[in-house]
Design a protein around this motif. Structure first.
Motif, PDB file in Angstrom:
ATOM      1  N   ARG A  42      19.935  40.840 -40.039  1.00 30.25           N
ATOM      2  CA  ARG A  42      18.955  40.983 -38.966  1.00 30.25           C
ATOM      3  C   ARG A  42      17.839  41.956 -39.364  1.00 30.25           C
ATOM      4  NH1 ARG A  42      22.076  42.455 -33.615  1.00 30.25           N
ATOM      5  NH2 ARG A  42      19.909  42.473 -32.854  1.00 30.25           N
ATOM      6  N   ALA A  43      18.187  43.013 -40.077  1.00 31.13           N
ATOM      7  CA  ALA A  43      17.174  43.977 -40.501  1.00 31.13           C
ATOM      8  C   ALA A  43      16.194  43.347 -41.501  1.00 31.13           C
ATOM      9  CB  ALA A  43      17.845  45.205 -41.119  1.00 31.13           C
ATOM     10  N   ILE A  44      16.717  42.574 -42.447  1.00 33.82           N
ATOM     11  CA  ILE A  44      15.840  41.918 -43.422  1.00 33.82           C
ATOM     12  C   ILE A  44      14.918  40.920 -42.727  1.00 33.82           C
ATOM     13  CG2 ILE A  44      15.803  40.391 -45.424  1.00 33.82           C
ATOM     14  CD1 ILE A  44      18.398  41.676 -46.342  1.00 33.82           C
ATOM     15  N   LEU A  45      15.470  40.131 -41.813  1.00 32.72           N
ATOM     16  CA  LEU A  45      14.650  39.159 -41.099  1.00 32.72           C
ATOM     17  C   LEU A  45      13.577  39.851 -40.259  1.00 32.72           C
ATOM     18  CD1 LEU A  45      17.438  36.661 -39.954  1.00 32.72           C
ATOM     19  CD2 LEU A  45      15.753  36.317 -41.763  1.00 32.72           C
ATOM     20  N   HIS A  46      13.938  40.959 -39.607  1.00 28.32           N
ATOM     21  CA  HIS A  46      12.959  41.707 -38.806  1.00 28.32           C
ATOM     22  C   HIS A  46      11.827  42.242 -39.689  1.00 28.32           C
ATOM     23  CE1 HIS A  46      11.347  44.420 -35.759  1.00 28.32           C
ATOM     24  NE2 HIS A  46      11.396  45.396 -36.671  1.00 28.32           N
ATOM     25  N   ASN A  47      12.177  42.801 -40.841  1.00 30.65           N
ATOM     26  CA  ASN A  47      11.155  43.328 -41.741  1.00 30.65           C
ATOM     27  C   ASN A  47      10.269  42.213 -42.295  1.00 30.65           C
ATOM     28  OD1 ASN A  47      12.068  45.941 -41.380  1.00 30.65           O
ATOM     29  ND2 ASN A  47      13.440  45.866 -43.165  1.00 30.65           N
ATOM     30  N   CYS A  48      10.859  41.055 -42.554  1.00 26.33           N
ATOM     31  CA  CYS A  48      10.055  39.930 -43.031  1.00 26.33           C
ATOM     32  C   CYS A  48       9.049  39.485 -41.969  1.00 26.33           C
ATOM     33  CB  CYS A  48      10.960  38.760 -43.413  1.00 26.33           C
ATOM     34  SG  CYS A  48      11.868  38.976 -44.953  1.00 26.33           S
ATOM     35  N   ARG A  49       9.451  39.529 -40.704  1.00 22.45           N
ATOM     36  CA  ARG A  49       8.541  39.111 -39.628  1.00 22.45           C
ATOM     37  C   ARG A  49       7.428  40.141 -39.408  1.00 22.45           C
ATOM     38  NH1 ARG A  49      13.249  38.349 -36.722  1.00 22.45           N
ATOM     39  NH2 ARG A  49      12.615  40.026 -35.297  1.00 22.45           N
ATOM     40  N   THR A  50       7.772  41.405 -39.465  1.00 23.25           N
ATOM     41  CA  THR A  50       6.801  42.447 -39.107  1.00 23.25           C
ATOM     42  C   THR A  50       5.960  42.915 -40.297  1.00 23.25           C
ATOM     43  OG1 THR A  50       8.511  44.139 -39.421  1.00 23.25           O
ATOM     44  CG2 THR A  50       8.215  43.245 -37.196  1.00 23.25           C
ATOM     45  N   ARG A  51       6.551  42.963 -41.494  1.00 17.40           N
ATOM     46  CA  ARG A  51       5.841  43.492 -42.661  1.00 17.40           C
ATOM     47  C   ARG A  51       5.490  42.421 -43.692  1.00 17.40           C
ATOM     48  NH1 ARG A  51       9.959  48.524 -43.914  1.00 17.40           N
ATOM     49  NH2 ARG A  51      10.010  49.404 -41.794  1.00 17.40           N
TER      50      ARG A  51
END
Length: 458
Positions: free
Chosen positions: A397-406
């Motif tokens: 979930r953290a990797i997916l969140h960072n991919c979406r935001t950054r």
């Protein structure tokens, strides 16, 4: 499945308009590797030729240009229906055989059906090989293990050091892989498997393997040492003879599905530092030197499961006698039972049965897990129901969140420098990890898939 049924019904209704139903052609091309050389071979064989014509090669190039990745079966069937090749009659006149005399083009076969292999000629016809090619791929004289050049061998080798251990992957080259796929579909598939086998079995998965053990007070996890390398060509040939194949055909089929690793490749396997694992390392090197089922061949899982039928049957009987349950996923043995499960008697019986069946337990991997702690097996947690470790879900979930935001580049390359290759590898890796989660926990897998869909990969 729905697309396959729809395409079959649609094309069957229009079959009178052409000389042959194109759906088997679409299905044969759709199954197997979606790359040029294997597709050319499958197309030529299905149309009654040993080698593809220029027109058939052009068709494969056209398909790959149109769909670099495998399309849906429905889309492929629609295109092939109006193609000039499909509108010709497949019942071609007798063609010259490999040594002169004319042979009749064999009739088309449906996938996943057994074909009678009564002699060497029938095996050659199934695989569309000449006598010389059959002897070359079967390597009955053991030339590949002595070959000095990688170009003269039928396999590519790669040492995989992931998961904390080194294992040798023996990957057959494209032509041999196609032969092994045919043998798996027409020879190995009809052989019955035990219900306890779940790895490499159609319709089964890690989840189906673990479901019988969910909520059980005691979980016992064992591992077979060198599962594929312990299955020699003699054992494969014996299985095929027991399935009804003549001696010569069984020996040839076994030779096509087994491999002996050259000595320079065996030297590439790193020696473990732990003294407890050095004995297993030397046993592995000895097994690799003789013909065995290669880890990486499409025919190996089905043949291994069939050969392990007696092992599964005896271990299931042992588990039932101790009020326990048993399943197997490739080389992982999983038992579960009540809180008072006699673990000593169970492991003693398992050890004796495995040795009697020609296998050996990897003793350092055996674990007894009670319900008071986390019960892990096959990379999942089994306490209440099969699920993925929460820490793994949080990392995803953290990797997916960072991919979406950054942006994906921030996760693919920590330096923040855009790199197309690194982003492509990250995308493929995330897809695989999400698919793994979905196979164990469909609800969480669906949420992660939705989060993955929101990423801008451009």
């Amino acid at each position: 499945m729905a697309a396959s049924v729809w395409a079959a019904a649609t094309l069957a209704a229009r079959a009178a308009a052409v000389n042959v139903d194109p759906f088997p052609l679409a299905e044969e091309l759709w199954h197997g590797p979606w790359s040029r050389e294997p597709m050319r071979i499958r197309l030529a064989h299905l149309l009654g030729r040993l080698q593809p014509t220029a027109q058939e090669s052009a068709l494969v190039d056209e398909l790959l240009d149109r769909w670099p990745r495998r399309p849906t079966l429905e889309a492929l069937s629609r295109l092939l229906f109006d193609h000039p090749i499909v509108r010709t009659d497949w019942a071609a006149p007798p063609r010259p055989g490999p040594h002169g005399p004319a042979v009749t083009t064999p009739r088309l076969h449906q996938p996943m059906t057994a074909r009678p292999l009564t002699d060497r000629a029938a095996l050659r016809e199934l695989l569309w090989l000449t006598d010389a090619e059959l002897d070359w791929f079967a390597d009955r004289q053991g030339r590949n293990v002595r070959a000095g050049s990688a170009a003269l061998t039928h396999y590519r080798y790669r040492v995989d050091t992931r998961a904390g251990k080194a294992r040798l992957l023996e990957i057959p080259k494209s032509r041999l892989k196609e032969l092994q796929r045919r043998l798996a579909r027409h020879v190995a598939h009809p052989v019955p498997l035990h219900s306890a086998a779940h790895g490499g079995v159609l319709g089964k998965s890690v989840r189906t393997c673990l479901l019988p053990h969910a909520g059980r007070p005691t979980l016992v996890r064992c591992d077979l040492e060198g599962f594929f390398t312990a299955i020699t060509d003699d054992r494969v040939g014996g299985l095929l003879r027991a399935a009804g194949l003549p001696d010569e055909v069984a020996a040839l089929a076994a030779a096509l599905c087994t491999n002996a690793v050259p000595e320079p490749v065996r030297r590439q396997l790193p020696r473990p530092d732990e003294p407890a694992r050095q004995g297993a390392h030397w046993r592995t090197l000895r097994r690799l030197a003789r013909p065995h089922l290669p880890q990486g061949a499409p025919s190996s899982p089905g043949l291994a499961n069939a050969i392990a039928f007696s092992l599964d049957h005896r271990l299931s009987r042992l588990a039932a006698a101790l009020d326990a349950r048993y399943t197997r996923y490739v080389d992982d043995l999983v038992f579960s039972g009540p809180a008072r499960l006699p673990v000593g008697a169970l492991l003693g019986g398992v050890r004796a049965i495995c040795q009697d069946e020609g296998f050996r337990l990897a003793e350092h991997k055996t674990a007894v897990l009670r319900s008071s702690r986390r019960q892990r097996a096959l990379g999942a947690v089994v306490n209440d129901q099969p699920s993925i470790d929460r820490a793994e879900i949080d990392r995803l979930r953290a990797i997916l969140h960072n991919c979406r935001t950054r942006g994906p580049a921030s996760q693919a390359n920590r330096a923040g420098v855009p790199d197309r290759a690194a982003v492509a590898r990250l995308r493929s890796s995330l897809r695989g990890r999400i698919a793994w989660v979905a196979s164990i926990d469909p609800v969480r897998g669906e949420r992660l898939t939705a989060s993955f869909a929101l990423i801008d990969w451009t």
